[in-house]
Design a protein around this motif. Structure first.
Motif, short mmCIF file in Angstrom:
data_model
loop_
_atom_site.label_atom_id
_atom_site.label_comp_id
_atom_site.label_asym_id
_atom_site.label_seq_id
_atom_site.Cartn_x
_atom_site.Cartn_y
_atom_site.Cartn_z
N TRP A 306 0.80 -1.22 0.00
CA TRP A 306 0.00 0.00 0.00
C TRP A 306 0.84 1.28 0.00
N LEU A 315 8.90 8.08 3.72
CA LEU A 315 8.78 6.90 4.56
C LEU A 315 10.12 6.49 5.14
N PHE B 89 -0.01 -8.20 10.41
CA PHE B 89 0.96 -7.57 9.52
C PHE B 89 0.77 -6.05 9.52
N MET B 90 -0.50 -5.65 9.43
CA MET B 90 -0.78 -4.21 9.40
C MET B 90 -0.34 -3.53 10.70
N ILE B 91 -0.65 -4.16 11.82
CA ILE B 91 -0.31 -3.54 13.10
C ILE B 91 1.21 -3.42 13.24
N ALA B 93 3.40 -3.37 10.88
CA ALA B 93 3.89 -2.37 9.93
C ALA B 93 3.68 -0.97 10.47
N PHE B 94 2.51 -0.72 11.07
CA PHE B 94 2.24 0.61 11.62
C PHE B 94 3.24 0.96 12.72
N LEU B 97 6.56 1.63 11.07
CA LEU B 97 6.54 2.86 10.27
C LEU B 97 6.50 4.12 11.13
N PHE B 98 5.72 4.06 12.21
CA PHE B 98 5.50 5.28 12.98
C PHE B 98 6.46 5.43 14.14
N HIS B 99 6.97 4.32 14.68
CA HIS B 99 7.78 4.45 15.88
C HIS B 99 9.26 4.20 15.65
N LEU B 101 10.75 4.11 12.09
CA LEU B 101 11.30 4.66 10.86
C LEU B 101 11.00 6.14 10.67
N GLY C 41 -4.20 -0.74 15.66
CA GLY C 41 -3.11 -0.08 14.95
C GLY C 41 -3.12 1.42 15.18
N VAL C 45 -0.20 3.64 16.96
CA VAL C 45 0.48 4.72 16.25
C VAL C 45 0.65 5.93 17.17
N ARG C 49 2.28 9.49 22.43
CA ARG C 49 2.34 10.84 21.87
C ARG C 49 1.17 11.66 22.38
#
Lengths: 624, 106, 199
Positions: A306, A315, B89-91, B93-94, B97-99, B101, C41, C45, C49
């Motif tokens: 995605w 990213l 996988f989504m969790i 990845a999140f 990605l957020f914490h 990268l 999720g 995130v 924060r």
């Protein structure tokens, strides 16, 4: 002839409606074929609406410095054009074929949950109407079909347009989920005896995989929309940067849904083409198992790619590399499919009837769109192309050149089955060439415009940018597409009135839908067929030709071709009777959505109707 | 809803009430251990993997025994696991990605 | 085989021999994994924060929530016992266990209402911070699922009381049970991820 069983005396809250014709019979129908027609006609009406929106945009962009429509209307047009074409045209057109064709292809009399199926249609219609009510009050969604946060927050989009978009899409999501569950269970559970998974026609396969994608992708967009709605209604902070929120979250959630969604849009068309090409080449589909595995692996990989929509958000190198690799990987099964289609046609005795023309057009156009898609797997290239017309060209080559061409192939292919009449070949051929030329004139030049730097979603551009010529060409192309659609409409009406009668099997077909009459009886098959091979009908017709493919063939057990149709014996076929409850429950959802948008007090009323409908539904005697 | 013949296809016999109660005892015990871990400062460095393993065990026990996945048709397990894996996988990845990268927001 | 078919469509043989509605329920649960996956999720995130308002450690009462988590966990035991009862044809025990499940569910929901109220008194609400937003929406979605499950089970209980639930309909209980257990395992995850793992 088979007849329906008489209604049984057992009663629920409401007696089941029994009129066989008239408006009420359509409002209460649970027959998948009728629901398929409802889906198809509705989707086509929205195709005309979405097409008109496109023509407004193309007219505005035909010449530089145009002031025909202002930026506000232009924003509304591209938002509604995208949303309409995706959710109200390509998806429901595919679903129309799921409904009409899949039960026939698997030798079933109906779907697993006929009432849920009707419910799905009425909820779909509710969502579509709710979203279009925005035109009535003049506050049309105008934040793009992906409505990026935090542009959509109340502070930056104070008009109700975003609310219509959010509520409409949520309602449409319910419809998609209900339909997807239904087809999943139908294909798992209602296949005719002998129809193992690896004997299923490719269209049934793509329906199956598309349903899985919908089941997994739609909850994600539902959550994203709920978060946006809560932000707008209750002042929550999902995308509120003042409280430390990160609007990029919206993009992630949207594209976790959105990328599977593009395969939801293309896979059914791929299935159509995979069923059409063998018929008009008189050859079995080349590499059937590879086609099946390719569809399955595309579906699997579609959840891992995605963020290639988001390379320019920064990213970081690790994530960018990952999503680059997965995106390049997903091109492999897609490429396999293209080669298999070409190999299917290669060496066949090809008959270039209209369905075949559209299928071949699909392969060519989809390949162009696929190639420009792989280009975007490369982040440096993608960064250059982001938000330019090159991207517009790319996704129209896959969505229009791919999905729409494939679906038109399906319309010409199955129209005789659905109506009992052939569509006119000459007018159809004219339609095809007009659409192919118009399409390439419209979207071909957008590649050049994009590379030349023309951004998307601008309502006009200065003459000195030098974009005028190609924009004019694109606009002319768009009107040619419009003309081709008029030609198609003429063809439909003419053929419905005076088209050649189609027999049960006008194309010398290969799969089960061609074994029953055109149009099929209410109960599809008087006797449930028994399947002995892949392309079973073809094998029955040509046992000598069919050797060497399609798994083990038990040709020694001849099954009388279409023998059951016109059977004189009195056969009792049980079919579910029509029901009011799907319509009632769906209308509750409509009222609730209407309440959210206009008058909060209607929300509980709508929810109560949903509850009432659910109780009536679940206590309705299945026989009665 | 209608009256219909139950279409049970369990080849193996389900566990009986006694087994169910034993499983509940284990589930309860794990929960007590989880809460205890929360209060033991010495375990702080490894609290995350410990708790994840324990709750995954509870998850698997309820799904396997109470929801009969262990004894039922494989297709049910695959339908559930597909959703579970996609969600996991989504969790993950999140989180990455957020914490890991992206620079945290101010 | 179709000649005798004055039977509900559901009772026809299916290709896999599995009941349509049970297949549907499992497909729904697979789908619901993605729903809660998206919500969890989102929570993760924004984890840590929080610019304003109370922090998780300021408001969480771990012993209190542990008790209600345990109540929900034990309701799953009552649920399988209810199913075992109807499969034996023991409608009396079915009704008792169903009431136990619904009761324990109500204890959980009551606990959540109390928890939400006390958090509100400490200044945590939907709008105050990303913590308030993500916490209330995640646990609220779960609470809505639990409430729906309670209503469903009570409807079955009413039908059992009116003599409409027989051994032949154990599948109705089984499907409701699958939903209930799923709601329970979602809480197993939420309890660990949101409450126990320290920020």
């Amino acid at each position: 002839m088979a007849t329906l069983t008489a209604p049984v005396a057992e009663r629920g809250l409401l007696a089941r409606p029994i009129e066989p014709t008239g408006v009420w019979s359509w409002l209460t129908t649970v027959d998948a074929k009728r629901i398929g027609i409802l889906y198809g006609v509705t989707a086509f009406i929205f195709f005309l609406i979405g097409g008109t929106e496109a023509l407004v945009m193309r007219t505005q962009l035909a010449v530089p410095d145009s002031r025909l429509v202002g930026p506000g209307i232009f924003n509304a047009m591209f938002t509604m054009h995208g949303t309409t074409m995706i959710f109200l045209v390509v998806m429901p057109l595919s679903v129309a074929f799921f409904n009409y064709i899949v039960p026939l292809q698997i030798g079933a009399r109906d779907v697993a949950f006929p009432r849920l199926n009707a419910f799905s249609y009425w909820v779909f219609l509710s969502g579509a109407v709710l979203m279009h009510l925005s035109f009535v009050i003049g506050q049309v969604p105008d934040t793009g079909w992906f409505s990026y946060a935090n542009l959509t927050e109340r502070a930056y989009s104070p008009s109700a347009g975003v609310d219509f978009w959010v509520v409409g899409l949520q309602v449409l999501g319910i419809a998609s989920l209900a339909g997807a569950f239904n087809f999943l269970v139908t294909i798992i559970n209602l296949r005719a005896p002998g129809l193992s998974l690896m004997r299923m026609p490719l269209f049934t396969w793509t329906t199956f995989i598309t349903s899985i994608l919908m089941v997994l992708a739609f909850p994600v967009i539902t959550v994203a929309l709920v978060e946006l709605m809560f932000d707008r209604l209750f002042g929550t902070n999902f995308f509120n940067t003042a409280q430390g929120a990160d609007p990029i979250l919206w993009q992630h959630l949207f594209w976790v849904f959105g990328h599977p969604e593009v395969y939801i849009l293309i896979l059914p068309a791929m299935g159509v083409v995979s069923d059409v090409l063998p018929v008009f080449s008189r050859k079995p589909l080349f590499g059937y198992p590879f086609m099946v595995y390719a569809v399955a692996s595309i579906a699997f990989l579609s959840f891992t790619v995605w963020a290639h929509h988001m390379f320019t958000t920064g990213l970081g190198p690790i994530a960018t590399s990952f999503f680059t690799a997965s995106t390049m990987l997903i091109a492999v099964p897609t490429g396999i499919k293209v080669f298999n289609w070409i190999s299917t046609v290669y060496g066949g005795s090809i008959s270039l009837k209209t369905p075949a023309l559209f299928a071949l057009g699909f392969i060519a156009m989809f390949t162009i769109g696929g190639l420009s898609g792989v280009m975007h797997a490369s982040p440096p290239v993608d960064t250059q192309h982001q938000d330019t017309y090159f991207v517009v060209a790319h996704f129209h080559y896959v969505l229009f050149g791919g999905s729409i061409f494939g679906l038109f192939s399906g319309i010409y292919f199955w129209f005789p089955k659905i109506t009992g009449r052939m569509l006119d070949e000459k007018i159809g051929t004219l339609h095809f060439w007009l659409m192919l030329i118009g399409f390439n004139l419209t979207f071909g030049p957008m590649h050049f415009l994009g590379v030349d730097g023309m951004p998307r979603r601008i309502f006009t551009y200065p003459a000195e940018m030098g974009w005028g010529t190609w924009n004019l060409v694109a606009t002319i192309g768009a009107y040619i597409i419009g003309l081709s659609i008029l030609v198609f409409i003429v063809n439909v009406f003419k053929s419905l009135r005076s088209g050649d009668r189609a027999g049960a099997d006008p194309w010398d077909g290969r799969t089960l839908e061609w074994t029953t009459s055109s149009p099929p009886p209410h109960y599809n098959f008087a006797e449930i067929p028994v399947v002995h091979a892949r392309d079973d009908f073809w094998v029955q017709k040509y046992p000598d030709l069919a050797g060497g493919h399609g798994g083990e063939i038990i040709a020694s057990a001849p099954v009388a071709v279409a023998a059951a149709v016109g059977h004189d014996e009195h056969v009792y076929v049980h079919l579910p009777d029509p029901s009011y409850w799907p319509l009632i429950t769906a209308s509750g959802i409509f009222v609730a959505g209407f309440g959210l948008l206009f008058f909060m007090l209607l929300l509980p009323v709508g929810l109560f109707v949903v509850l009432f409908g659910t109780v009536g539904w679940s206590t309705e005697p299945v026989n009665g | 809803m209608s009256a219909q013949a139950p279409t049970h296809t369990n080849e193996h016999s389900h566990p009986g009430p006694n087994e169910y109660i034993k499983i509940a005892a284990v589930l309860g015990a794990i929960t007590v251990v989880e809460v205890a871990i929360y209060y033991i400062p010495a375990l702080r460095p490894v609290i995350m993997p410990l708790l994840i393993v324990l709750s995954a065990t509870k998850f698997a026990m309820v799904a396997g025994f109470y929801m009969h996945l262990k004894f039922d048709h494989r297709i049910f397990t695959s339908m559930f696991v597909v959703g579970l894996v996609a969600a996991a996988f989504m969790i993950v990845a999140f989180i990455v990605l957020f914490h890991f990268l992206r620079a945290p927001l101010a | 085989m179709e000649h005798t078919a004055v039977l509900p469509a559901e009772a026809h043989e299916t290709t896999t021999g599995l009941n349509h509605r049970k297949v549907l329920m499992w497909a729904f649960l697979g789908s619901d994994c993605m729903l809660f996956g998206s919500l969890i999720g989102t929570y993760l995130v924004y984890r840590g924060r929080y610019l304003a308002g109370p922090k998780p450690t300021d408001v969480f009462d771990i012993p209190y929530t542990s008790v209600s988590a345990l109540a929900l966990l034990m309701s799953s035991l009552a649920m399988v016992l209810a199913l075992a009862a109807i499969q034996r044809g023991d409608i009396r025990r079915l009704k008792i266990w169903l009431l136990c499940v619904a009761g324990l569910g109500l204890v959980f929901i009551g606990g959540q209402v109390y928890e939400f109220t006390s958090f509100g008194e400490e200044g945590l609400n939907l709008a105050v911070s990303t913590f308030g937003t993500t916490f209330f929406v995640l646990t609220g979605f779960h609470g809505t699922h639990v409430t729906f499950g309670i209503v469903w089970l009570l409807m079955i209980w009413i039908m059992a009381k009116r003599g409409q639930m027989t051994q032949a309909r154990s599948l109705d209980v089984e499907i409701a049970g699958l939903y209930w257990h799923f709601v329970d395992i979602v809480w197993i995850i939420i309890f660990t991820v949101v409450y126990l793992i320290p920020v």
